[in-house]
Design a protein around this motif. Structure first.
Motif, PDB file in Angstrom:
ATOM      1  N   MET A   1      58.380   5.365   0.351  1.00  0.00           N
ATOM      2  CA  MET A   1      57.970   4.755  -0.670  1.00  0.00           C
ATOM      3  C   MET A   1      58.628   5.023  -2.102  1.00  0.00           C
ATOM      4  O   MET A   1      58.731   6.407  -2.083  1.00  0.00           O
ATOM      5  N   LEU A   2      59.073   4.102  -2.793  1.00  0.00           N
ATOM      6  CA  LEU A   2      59.667   4.674  -3.906  1.00  0.00           C
ATOM      7  C   LEU A   2      59.107   3.669  -5.247  1.00  0.00           C
ATOM      8  O   LEU A   2      58.497   2.440  -4.995  1.00  0.00           O
ATOM      9  N   ALA A   3      59.054   4.265  -6.026  1.00  0.00           N
ATOM     10  CA  ALA A   3      58.384   3.881  -7.482  1.00  0.00           C
ATOM     11  C   ALA A   3      59.104   4.165  -8.731  1.00  0.00           C
ATOM     12  O   ALA A   3      59.539   5.201  -8.787  1.00  0.00           O
ATOM     13  N   ALA A   4      59.408   3.210  -9.523  1.00  0.00           N
ATOM     14  CA  ALA A   4      59.763   3.528 -11.022  1.00  0.00           C
ATOM     15  C   ALA A   4      59.141   2.998 -12.136  1.00  0.00           C
ATOM     16  O   ALA A   4      58.692   1.786 -11.999  1.00  0.00           O
ATOM     17  N   TYR A   5      59.098   3.673 -13.181  1.00  0.00           N
ATOM     18  CA  TYR A   5      58.290   3.455 -14.420  1.00  0.00           C
ATOM     19  C   TYR A   5      59.009   3.743 -15.669  1.00  0.00           C
ATOM     20  O   TYR A   5      59.981   4.298 -15.648  1.00  0.00           O
ATOM     21  N   TYR A   6      58.750   3.037 -16.745  1.00  0.00           N
ATOM     22  CA  TYR A   6      59.149   3.463 -18.086  1.00  0.00           C
ATOM     23  C   TYR A   6      58.637   4.758 -18.286  1.00  0.00           C
ATOM     24  O   TYR A   6      57.265   5.039 -18.021  1.00  0.00           O
ATOM     25  N   ASN A   7      59.188   5.643 -19.041  1.00  0.00           N
ATOM     26  CA  ASN A   7      58.657   6.981 -19.539  1.00  0.00           C
ATOM     27  C   ASN A   7      59.096   7.235 -20.718  1.00  0.00           C
ATOM     28  O   ASN A   7      60.363   7.102 -21.069  1.00  0.00           O
ATOM     29  N   THR A   8      58.212   7.117 -22.054  1.00  0.00           N
ATOM     30  CA  THR A   8      58.714   7.413 -23.165  1.00  0.00           C
ATOM     31  C   THR A   8      57.671   8.148 -24.075  1.00  0.00           C
ATOM     32  O   THR A   8      56.541   8.061 -23.812  1.00  0.00           O
ATOM     33  N   PRO A   9      58.183   9.016 -24.902  1.00  0.00           N
ATOM     34  CA  PRO A   9      57.254   9.832 -25.951  1.00  0.00           C
ATOM     35  C   PRO A   9      56.714   8.796 -26.963  1.00  0.00           C
ATOM     36  O   PRO A   9      55.573   9.345 -27.404  1.00  0.00           O
TER      37      PRO A   9
ATOM     38  N   LYS B   1      57.189   4.709 -27.873  1.00  0.00           N
ATOM     39  CA  LYS B   1      56.809   3.361 -27.694  1.00  0.00           C
ATOM     40  C   LYS B   1      58.155   2.943 -26.846  1.00  0.00           C
ATOM     41  O   LYS B   1      59.277   3.518 -26.947  1.00  0.00           O
ATOM     42  N   GLU B   2      57.813   1.836 -26.208  1.00  0.00           N
ATOM     43  CA  GLU B   2      58.958   0.957 -25.517  1.00  0.00           C
ATOM     44  C   GLU B   2      60.189   0.840 -26.404  1.00  0.00           C
ATOM     45  O   GLU B   2      60.055   0.578 -27.623  1.00  0.00           O
ATOM     46  N   ASP B   3      61.398   1.056 -25.761  1.00  0.00           N
ATOM     47  CA  ASP B   3      62.618   1.008 -26.479  1.00  0.00           C
ATOM     48  C   ASP B   3      62.881   2.231 -27.515  1.00  0.00           C
ATOM     49  O   ASP B   3      64.032   2.223 -28.092  1.00  0.00           O
ATOM     50  N   ASP B   4      62.207   3.437 -27.520  1.00  0.00           N
ATOM     51  CA  ASP B   4      62.554   4.617 -28.108  1.00  0.00           C
ATOM     52  C   ASP B   4      63.748   4.881 -27.263  1.00  0.00           C
ATOM     53  O   ASP B   4      64.121   4.928 -26.283  1.00  0.00           O
TER      54      ASP B   4
ATOM     55  N   ALA C   1      69.867   6.327 -24.979  1.00  0.00           N
ATOM     56  CA  ALA C   1      70.367   5.152 -24.505  1.00  0.00           C
ATOM     57  C   ALA C   1      68.933   3.997 -24.447  1.00  0.00           C
ATOM     58  O   ALA C   1      69.238   2.827 -23.839  1.00  0.00           O
ATOM     59  N   ALA C   2      67.695   4.569 -24.281  1.00  0.00           N
ATOM     60  CA  ALA C   2      66.762   3.877 -23.827  1.00  0.00           C
ATOM     61  C   ALA C   2      66.540   3.248 -22.633  1.00  0.00           C
ATOM     62  O   ALA C   2      66.575   1.932 -22.387  1.00  0.00           O
ATOM     63  N   ASN C   3      66.891   3.952 -21.568  1.00  0.00           N
ATOM     64  CA  ASN C   3      66.888   3.640 -20.070  1.00  0.00           C
ATOM     65  C   ASN C   3      65.485   2.887 -20.177  1.00  0.00           C
ATOM     66  O   ASN C   3      64.464   3.174 -20.231  1.00  0.00           O
ATOM     67  N   ALA C   4      65.723   1.465 -19.375  1.00  0.00           N
ATOM     68  CA  ALA C   4      64.577   0.655 -19.222  1.00  0.00           C
ATOM     69  C   ALA C   4      64.777  -0.262 -17.957  1.00  0.00           C
ATOM     70  O   ALA C   4      65.793  -0.475 -17.501  1.00  0.00           O
ATOM     71  N   ALA C   5      63.611  -0.980 -17.716  1.00  0.00           N
ATOM     72  CA  ALA C   5      63.386  -2.011 -16.729  1.00  0.00           C
ATOM     73  C   ALA C   5      64.125  -1.764 -15.539  1.00  0.00           C
ATOM     74  O   ALA C   5      64.553  -2.491 -15.141  1.00  0.00           O
TER      75      ALA C   5
END
Length: 181
Positions: free
Chosen positions: A3-11, A13-16, A45-49
């Motif tokens: 099983m794989l899972a991926a999430y946003y991770n930021t210190p 807010k989104e797009d930091d 680079a604000a890795n996201a989505a």
């Protein structure tokens, strides 16, 4: 299976600029998840989505896992980046950026939660867009396609009337249904 899972991770807010994608893997038969880690990592680079897609229709015959993600605040970023795995996420291909044979329309480098394969083998991936639909609506999603399992990509020209549009393929394997915000 695994099983794989991926999430946003930021210190903050989104797009930091320090935002990363956090990926975790739970191996088949294990009660515990592997230690989560920011991956793939592109500094500032604000890795996201992140979008994980299990492609049961790949030409290799076996299931292939794709991980798509974007860089919504990185100037000049492509619409998305991706890697693939043919061993349930134990190892991954190098990072790939889409190669477009022709000029593409406006976009935001932010994949959306669905990837589909049509009956003819075309893979379609929606991302947010800065364009406008036929009615002048500015909240739209773009749809990117590949006929050759990611070797080359093209702008389908399709735009939905809403951001974050989820796509599904109809029972006929050709008709698309999209629902966006």
């Amino acid at each position: 299976g695994d099983m794989l899972a991926a999430y946003y991770n930021t210190p903050d807010k989104e797009d930091d600029p320090d935002q990363t994608v956090m990926v975790m893997r739970r191996r088949a038969g294990s009660e515990d998840w592997d230690m989560p880690e920011p991956w793939p990592y592109f500094a500032d680079a604000a890795n996201a989505a992140p979008v994980i897609w299990s492609d049961q229709g790949s030409k290799s015959g076996a299931g292939k896992i794709w991980l798509f993600w974007g860089f919504p605040r990185l100037i000049g970023a492509p619409p998305f980046a991706y890697m693939t795995s043919e061993d349930n996420g134990a190892s991954w291909s190098q990072v790939s950026f889409p190669h477009f044979a022709e000029r593409i329309g406006r976009y935001v480098s932010q994949p959306i939660n669905s990837v589909v394969r049509t009956k003819d083998g075309t893979i379609l991936l929606p991302t947010d867009s800065t364009g406008r639909d036929a009615d002048g609506n500015g909240s739209v999603s773009a749809v990117w396609g590949t006929h050759d399992d990611g070797e080359t990509w093209y702008d389908t020209g399709g735009r939905t009337a809403g951001r974050h549009t989820t796509l599904v393929v109809g029972k006929d394997g050709e008709t698309l249904l999209g629902f966006g915000g």
